[in-house]
Design a protein around this motif. Structure first.
Motif, PDB file in Angstrom:
ATOM      1  N   VAL A 155       3.147   4.539   6.106  1.00  0.00           N
ATOM      2  CA  VAL A 155       2.450   4.124   4.838  1.00  0.00           C
ATOM      3  C   VAL A 155       2.917   2.768   4.400  1.00  0.00           C
ATOM      4  O   VAL A 155       2.002   1.974   3.931  1.00  0.00           O
ATOM      5  N   GLU A 161      -2.978   2.501   7.824  1.00  0.00           N
ATOM      6  CA  GLU A 161      -2.668   3.393   6.914  1.00  0.00           C
ATOM      7  C   GLU A 161      -2.955   2.737   5.481  1.00  0.00           C
ATOM      8  O   GLU A 161      -3.428   3.468   4.519  1.00  0.00           O
ATOM      9  N   ARG A 162      -2.655   1.600   5.161  1.00  0.00           N
ATOM     10  CA  ARG A 162      -3.000   1.069   3.933  1.00  0.00           C
ATOM     11  C   ARG A 162      -4.474   0.935   3.718  1.00  0.00           C
ATOM     12  O   ARG A 162      -4.733   1.117   2.652  1.00  0.00           O
ATOM     13  N   ARG A 165      -5.962   4.205   2.563  1.00  0.00           N
ATOM     14  CA  ARG A 165      -5.266   4.701   1.159  1.00  0.00           C
ATOM     15  C   ARG A 165      -6.044   4.014   0.150  1.00  0.00           C
ATOM     16  O   ARG A 165      -5.296   3.026  -0.107  1.00  0.00           O
ATOM     17  N   TRP A 168      -3.190   3.414  -2.446  1.00  0.00           N
ATOM     18  CA  TRP A 168      -1.790   2.818  -1.674  1.00  0.00           C
ATOM     19  C   TRP A 168      -0.780   2.793  -2.894  1.00  0.00           C
ATOM     20  O   TRP A 168       0.462   3.207  -2.524  1.00  0.00           O
ATOM     21  N   THR A 169      -1.148   2.119  -3.817  1.00  0.00           N
ATOM     22  CA  THR A 169      -0.210   1.749  -4.674  1.00  0.00           C
ATOM     23  C   THR A 169       0.542   2.770  -5.380  1.00  0.00           C
ATOM     24  O   THR A 169       2.075   2.901  -5.480  1.00  0.00           O
ATOM     25  N   THR A 172       2.644   5.093  -2.568  1.00  0.00           N
ATOM     26  CA  THR A 172       3.728   4.360  -2.255  1.00  0.00           C
ATOM     27  C   THR A 172       5.001   4.720  -3.207  1.00  0.00           C
ATOM     28  O   THR A 172       6.043   5.061  -2.978  1.00  0.00           O
ATOM     29  N   SER A 203       9.929  -4.262   4.253  1.00  0.00           N
ATOM     30  CA  SER A 203       8.903  -4.034   3.328  1.00  0.00           C
ATOM     31  C   SER A 203       9.412  -4.687   1.938  1.00  0.00           C
ATOM     32  O   SER A 203      10.669  -3.708   1.247  1.00  0.00           O
TER      33      SER A 203
END
Length: 285
Positions: A155, A161-162, A165, A168-169, A172, A203
């Motif tokens: 993720v 993957e981002r 989604r 995504w925010t 995560t 990241s």
């Protein structure tokens, strides 16, 4: 990630997230910290500044539950995070020698169960978010739902993957808080240290989220996906603990009956099983 003063690390991180106006204090003047000062937390919790300082510095490791709950109210912690705070303050025995890691086993009956769901994506993960088993429709949602893939790593680090989604925010943030919850009061777990160390290096968002010390057990949610083959999908994902295992979780996706997402999920199932679709067409002729 050093667990030698986990309580102090937690308290420092959480008070930095509370602004003075959140707790009815004036926010003017020069402030060296973005959140509350130590003495402000102490005053609002009804304890001495010196005692609170000792807690943060790890010089007093046996506060009462009442003191911790008072601090939790000042720091605006929810029940899950308050329970985590109380657990951090408990006496922990000296770490024993850890046994060698054993391969985690998904019960064969559980594999049979999810493989028998051709219209329901499902997979099994461990407490570190390693995928251990997945059915065909789950893998059709994303190839990262496959044994051997660490889902949190995917993720954060996989651009595909981002792109998948739309949420995504939120995902995560929830994923990091769930990892904190799964880690509990054992931050020195070697597997956890390796995963956190890698993601912290690779990241910036992970580093930021991990430093917040937010805790949230894994719960069901609605996943918002934009699939490259069928478009936008809104799927419920329920997370069920697997009894008799060391923290395995069964994750099951499903769409609202009769919805566009349900229709698209059926189409995706057909696309991911071309042999069966072709056979059905032959039988219809």
């Amino acid at each position: 990630m050093d667990g030698s003063n986990a309580l102090g690390e937690f308290l420092r991180a959480r008070r930095a997230l509370v602004r003075p106006h959140d707790v009815g204090l004036p926010g003017g003047g020069l402030r060296r910290v973005p959140g509350l000062r130590r003495e402000e937390v102490a005053m609002l919790a009804g304890i001495s500044s010196d005692y609170y300082l000792r807690l943060e510095q790890g010089r007093d490791r046996n506060p009462s539950v009442q003191v911790l709950e008072a601090i939790a109210r000042v720091l605006r912690l929810d029940p899950d995070t308050t329970a985590h705070l109380v657990a951090l303050a408990q006496d922990r025995p000296a770490p024993a020698a850890r046994p060698g890691r054993r391969a985690e086993q998904v019960p064969p009956s559980l594999r049979l169960l999810i493989d028998g769901w051709p219209r329901t994506p499902a997979y099994v993960q461990n407490r570190y978010t390693d995928c251990l088993a997945a059915n065909a429709l789950a893998t059709a949602l994303t190839p990262n739902y496959a044994p051997g893939v660490n889902l949190l790593r995917a993720v954060f680090l996989d651009p595909a993957e981002r792109a998948l989604r739309r949420d995504w925010t939120d995902l995560t943030a929830e994923g990091v808080a769930a990892l904190r919850s799964a880690a509990g009061t054992d931050p020195d777990d070697p597997r956890l240290r390796d995963l956190v160390g890698e993601l912290s290096l690779r990241s910036e968002r992970f580093r930021t989220l991990w430093a917040r010390h937010e805790v949230r057990p894994r719960r069901g949610r609605v996943s918002h996906l934009t699939h490259p083959q069928v478009g936008d999908l809104d799927l419920h994902s329920d997370k069920l603990s697997v009894d008799g295992t060391d923290g395995l979780t069964l994750v099951v996706f499903h769409a609202e009956p009769g919805s566009r997402s349900a229709e698209l999920l059926d189409i995706l199932g057909s696309l991911s099983a071309p042999d069966e679709t072709a056979r059905d067409r032959v039988e219809e002729q």
